[in-house]
Structure formats: structure tokens, C-alpha cells
Design a protein around this motif. Structure first.
Motif, PDB file in Angstrom:
ATOM      1  N   ALA A   1      57.138  96.756  70.669  1.00 33.54           N
ATOM      2  CA  ALA A   1      55.843  96.756  71.363  1.00 33.54           C
ATOM      3  C   ALA A   1      55.066  95.505  70.981  1.00 33.54           C
ATOM      4  N   ARG A   2      54.308  94.993  71.950  1.00 32.46           N
ATOM      5  CA  ARG A   2      53.466  93.799  71.724  1.00 32.46           C
ATOM      6  C   ARG A   2      52.096  94.085  72.277  1.00 32.46           C
TER       7      ARG A   2
ATOM      8  N   ASP B   1      49.552  89.027  69.364  1.00 31.18           N
ATOM      9  CA  ASP B   1      48.830  89.058  68.089  1.00 31.18           C
ATOM     10  C   ASP B   1      49.254  90.256  67.230  1.00 31.18           C
ATOM     11  N   HIS B   2      49.778  91.270  67.908  1.00 31.03           N
ATOM     12  CA  HIS B   2      50.101  92.520  67.226  1.00 31.03           C
ATOM     13  C   HIS B   2      51.482  92.975  67.723  1.00 31.03           C
ATOM     14  N   ILE B   3      52.399  93.224  66.803  1.00 34.23           N
ATOM     15  CA  ILE B   3      53.730  93.680  67.245  1.00 34.23           C
ATOM     16  C   ILE B   3      54.175  94.893  66.427  1.00 34.23           C
ATOM     17  N   ARG B   4      55.078  95.657  67.033  1.00 30.80           N
ATOM     18  CA  ARG B   4      55.729  96.756  66.319  1.00 30.80           C
ATOM     19  C   ARG B   4      57.222  96.452  66.360  1.00 30.80           C
ATOM     20  N   LEU B   5      57.917  96.564  65.223  1.00 33.18           N
ATOM     21  CA  LEU B   5      59.341  96.222  65.259  1.00 33.18           C
ATOM     22  C   LEU B   5      60.214  97.194  64.482  1.00 33.18           C
ATOM     23  N   ARG B   6      61.493  97.173  64.878  1.00 31.45           N
ATOM     24  CA  ARG B   6      62.521  97.936  64.164  1.00 31.45           C
ATOM     25  C   ARG B   6      63.542  96.958  63.628  1.00 31.45           C
TER      26      ARG B   6
ATOM     27  N   LEU C   1      66.765  96.556  60.101  1.00 27.58           N
ATOM     28  CA  LEU C   1      67.353  97.121  58.885  1.00 27.58           C
ATOM     29  C   LEU C   1      66.838  96.283  57.725  1.00 27.58           C
ATOM     30  N   ASP C   2      66.652  96.907  56.557  1.00 25.68           N
ATOM     31  CA  ASP C   2      66.210  96.137  55.388  1.00 25.68           C
ATOM     32  C   ASP C   2      67.426  95.603  54.622  1.00 25.68           C
ATOM     33  N   ARG C   3      67.172  94.976  53.450  1.00 28.58           N
ATOM     34  CA  ARG C   3      68.230  94.348  52.643  1.00 28.58           C
ATOM     35  C   ARG C   3      69.308  95.332  52.200  1.00 28.58           C
ATOM     36  N   ASP C   4      68.933  96.648  52.158  1.00 26.35           N
ATOM     37  CA  ASP C   4      69.907  97.667  51.748  1.00 26.35           C
ATOM     38  C   ASP C   4      70.553  98.357  52.949  1.00 26.35           C
ATOM     39  N   GLY C   5      70.212  97.891  54.146  1.00 22.30           N
ATOM     40  CA  GLY C   5      70.794  98.487  55.352  1.00 22.30           C
ATOM     41  C   GLY C   5      70.050  99.718  55.839  1.00 22.30           C
ATOM     42  N   ASN C   6      68.901 100.033  55.225  1.00 24.15           N
ATOM     43  CA  ASN C   6      68.109 101.180  55.667  1.00 24.15           C
ATOM     44  C   ASN C   6      67.248 100.796  56.873  1.00 24.15           C
ATOM     45  N   PRO C   7      67.135 101.719  57.868  1.00 24.42           N
ATOM     46  CA  PRO C   7      66.297 101.407  59.022  1.00 24.42           C
ATOM     47  C   PRO C   7      64.823 101.323  58.617  1.00 24.42           C
ATOM     48  N   LEU C   8      64.104 100.375  59.174  1.00 23.91           N
ATOM     49  CA  LEU C   8      62.659 100.305  58.908  1.00 23.91           C
ATOM     50  C   LEU C   8      61.933 100.050  60.210  1.00 23.91           C
ATOM     51  N   GLU C   9      60.728 100.595  60.289  1.00 23.59           N
ATOM     52  CA  GLU C   9      59.875 100.361  61.445  1.00 23.59           C
ATOM     53  C   GLU C   9      58.545  99.901  60.875  1.00 23.59           C
ATOM     54  N   MET C  10      57.984  98.826  61.399  1.00 26.46           N
ATOM     55  CA  MET C  10      56.733  98.306  60.839  1.00 26.46           C
ATOM     56  C   MET C  10      55.876  97.672  61.920  1.00 26.46           C
ATOM     57  N   GLU C  11      54.576  97.517  61.593  1.00 29.88           N
ATOM     58  CA  GLU C  11      53.666  96.796  62.471  1.00 29.88           C
ATOM     59  C   GLU C  11      53.258  95.520  61.773  1.00 29.88           C
ATOM     60  N   ALA C  12      52.945  94.489  62.555  1.00 28.05           N
ATOM     61  CA  ALA C  12      52.483  93.225  61.959  1.00 28.05           C
ATOM     62  C   ALA C  12      51.435  92.617  62.875  1.00 28.05           C
ATOM     63  N   GLN C  13      50.522  91.860  62.269  1.00 23.06           N
ATOM     64  CA  GLN C  13      49.545  91.127  63.079  1.00 23.06           C
ATOM     65  C   GLN C  13      49.258  89.774  62.450  1.00 23.06           C
TER      66      GLN C  13
ATOM     67  N   CYS D   1      54.934  84.658  62.852  1.00 22.49           N
ATOM     68  CA  CYS D   1      56.130  84.177  62.152  1.00 22.49           C
ATOM     69  C   CYS D   1      57.360  85.011  62.547  1.00 22.49           C
ATOM     70  N   ILE D   2      57.207  86.323  62.646  1.00 14.65           N
ATOM     71  CA  ILE D   2      58.346  87.173  63.039  1.00 14.65           C
ATOM     72  C   ILE D   2      58.816  86.799  64.454  1.00 14.65           C
ATOM     73  N   GLN D   3      57.862  86.580  65.369  1.00 13.32           N
ATOM     74  CA  GLN D   3      58.242  86.211  66.754  1.00 13.32           C
ATOM     75  C   GLN D   3      58.959  84.850  66.769  1.00 13.32           C
ATOM     76  N   HIS D   4      58.449  83.894  65.961  1.00 15.41           N
ATOM     77  CA  HIS D   4      59.064  82.564  65.864  1.00 15.41           C
ATOM     78  C   HIS D   4      60.511  82.686  65.359  1.00 15.41           C
ATOM     79  N   GLU D   5      60.720  83.534  64.330  1.00 12.13           N
ATOM     80  CA  GLU D   5      62.073  83.657  63.740  1.00 12.13           C
ATOM     81  C   GLU D   5      63.025  84.389  64.679  1.00 12.13           C
ATOM     82  N   ILE D   6      62.542  85.426  65.381  1.00  9.46           N
ATOM     83  CA  ILE D   6      63.419  86.136  66.335  1.00  9.46           C
ATOM     84  C   ILE D   6      63.788  85.197  67.482  1.00  9.46           C
ATOM     85  N   ASP D   7      62.857  84.339  67.897  1.00  5.89           N
ATOM     86  CA  ASP D   7      63.189  83.317  68.907  1.00  5.89           C
ATOM     87  C   ASP D   7      64.382  82.474  68.432  1.00  5.89           C
ATOM     88  N   HIS D   8      64.371  82.062  67.135  1.00  9.40           N
ATOM     89  CA  HIS D   8      65.499  81.270  66.605  1.00  9.40           C
ATOM     90  C   HIS D   8      66.821  82.012  66.819  1.00  9.40           C
TER      91      HIS D   8
END
Ligand code: K1U
Ligand code: ZN
Length: 177
Positions: free
Chosen positions: A80-81, A105-110, A112-124, A130-137
Motif C-alpha cells: 500500500a502507498r 510518503d507512506h508505505i506498507r510492505l511485506r 522476510l527478515d534476516r532469519d527468514g521470518n515474514p514481517l509486515e511494516m509501515e514506513a514514512q 529509501c525503501i522505494q529507491h532500493e526496491i526500484d534497484h
């Protein structure tokens, strides 16, 4: 840990679309550790596996000033954006260039973390940008793709000129020894 070589625009390998990670194993965790070392050393606030010529969907980020908020995301997906934000962006693969880019300005993402566990988080704010820039890469896209063709061509010429000069300087140094 090891420092990895960062590809520079216009290297065509930056245009590769990275493949999902099937299993977060020791090799992926070593890649994450090496990417953090490379990012902190650069220095930068993010790095995508594509930038170090690894064809897997892995990103690392730390937007804190104290380098105490490392975030490793495997197979990240924005679900979500919301809102709009225009911020100056830089890129370790496009050194010395900073330009304004408009993103959510605001995103929700899914992911896996460093241990392979699923994570869901929000960022703004900066973290969301930065997350959008890196996913673009990971999708083979660079922040300069949001600029006009003319601006992108100018940047390409500038970086090619700089890298030619760096090669000449290195050759001169070798000859002087
Ligand atoms: O992906 C990259 O190339 C890393 C890039 C991330 C980024 C920066 C700004 C907006 C969006 C994404 C960088 O880290 S460029 C360097 C940079 O921003 C920085 C360097 C040292 C201290 C603080 C920031
Ligand atoms: Zn970048």
C-alpha cells in the motif's frame, strides 16, 4: 565480512531484474552482512543486491545517524502507498548526483527478515523513500530514470568523463612506481 564492489551507472548490469530468494540460508545472511559493511563504508543509507551485481531480491537500509537501526529486507513488496513526498535523492551507483524525486510518503510492505521470518511494516518519510529507491534497484530502475532524458544524458556524460579520468590517473600512478 567483505566489502563488495558497487556498480556505477551506466553499467547495464544495474538494469537486471533481481530474482526472488527461495530460502534465507547462510549464503543470504553472509550477503546481507557484506552489504551492510559495504553500505556503511561507502557511506550510504541503503544498498540493493543489484548494485553489488547479485541477482537476488535483498536490500539493506539504515537511515539512523548512529548506525544503530539496520534493516535487512528479503523479497520486499510494497502492498500500500499513500501521500506524496518530494525529496533530494542520491545513489551510490550514480556518485555525486543529487536530484529531487517524487514518491509515496507512506508505505506498507511485506518481506522476510534476516532469519527468514515474514514481517509486515509501515514506513514514512526518509525510510519510506529509501525503501522505494532500493526496491526500484531490484527492478533495474534508477532514480535518474524519473528525470528528463536531457538531464539523464548529461549525468551519463559527466560520469563517463569522470571514470575515464580516474582510469588515466590510476594508469599514471602505476607508471610512476
Ligand atoms: O541505493 C543507494 O544507492 C543508496 C542511497 C540511498 C538513498 C539516499 C537518499 C534518498 C534515497 C535513497 C544513498 O545512500 S546515497 C548517500 C546518502 O544519501 C548518504 C550518505 C551519507 C550520509 C547520509 C546519506
Ligand atoms: Zn541507489
Amino acid at each position: 565480512m567483505a566489502k563488495l564492489n558497487i556498480l556505477h551507472f551506466p553499467d547495464t548490469r544495474l538494469r537486471n531484474k533481481a530474482k526472488p530468494v527461495a530460502q534465507v540460508d547462510g549464503a543470504v545472511r553472509k550477503l546481507i552482512d557484506d552489504m551492510f559493511e559495504t553500505m556503511y563504508d561507502a557511506p550510504g543509507i541503503g544498498l540493493a543486491a543489484t548494485q553489488v551485481n547479485v541477482d537476488r531480491r535483498v536490500i539493506v537500509i539504515d537511515v539512523s545517524e548512529e548506525h544503530d537501526a539496520p534493516l535487512a529486507l528479503v523479497n520486499p513488496e510494497i502492498v500500500a502507498r499513500d501521500g506524496e513526498e518530494e525529496m533530494d535523492e542520491g545513489c551510490l551507483s550514480v556518485p555525486g548526483i543529487y536530484e529531487k524525486v517524487q514518491r509515496a510518503d507512506h508505505i506498507r510492505l511485506r518481506a522476510l527478515d534476516r532469519d527468514g521470518n515474514p514481517l509486515e511494516m509501515e514506513a514514512q518519510g526518509l525510510l519510506a523513500v529509501c525503501i522505494q529507491h532500493e526496491i526500484d534497484h531490484l527492478d533495474g530502475k534508477l532514480f535518474i530514470d524519473y528525470l528528463s532524458n536531457l538531464k539523464r544524458q548529461r549525468i551519463k556524460k559527466k560520469l563517463q568523463k569522470e571514470s575515464r579520468q580516474e582510469r588515466r590517473d590510476a594508469e599514471d600512478d602505476r607508471r610512476a612506481i
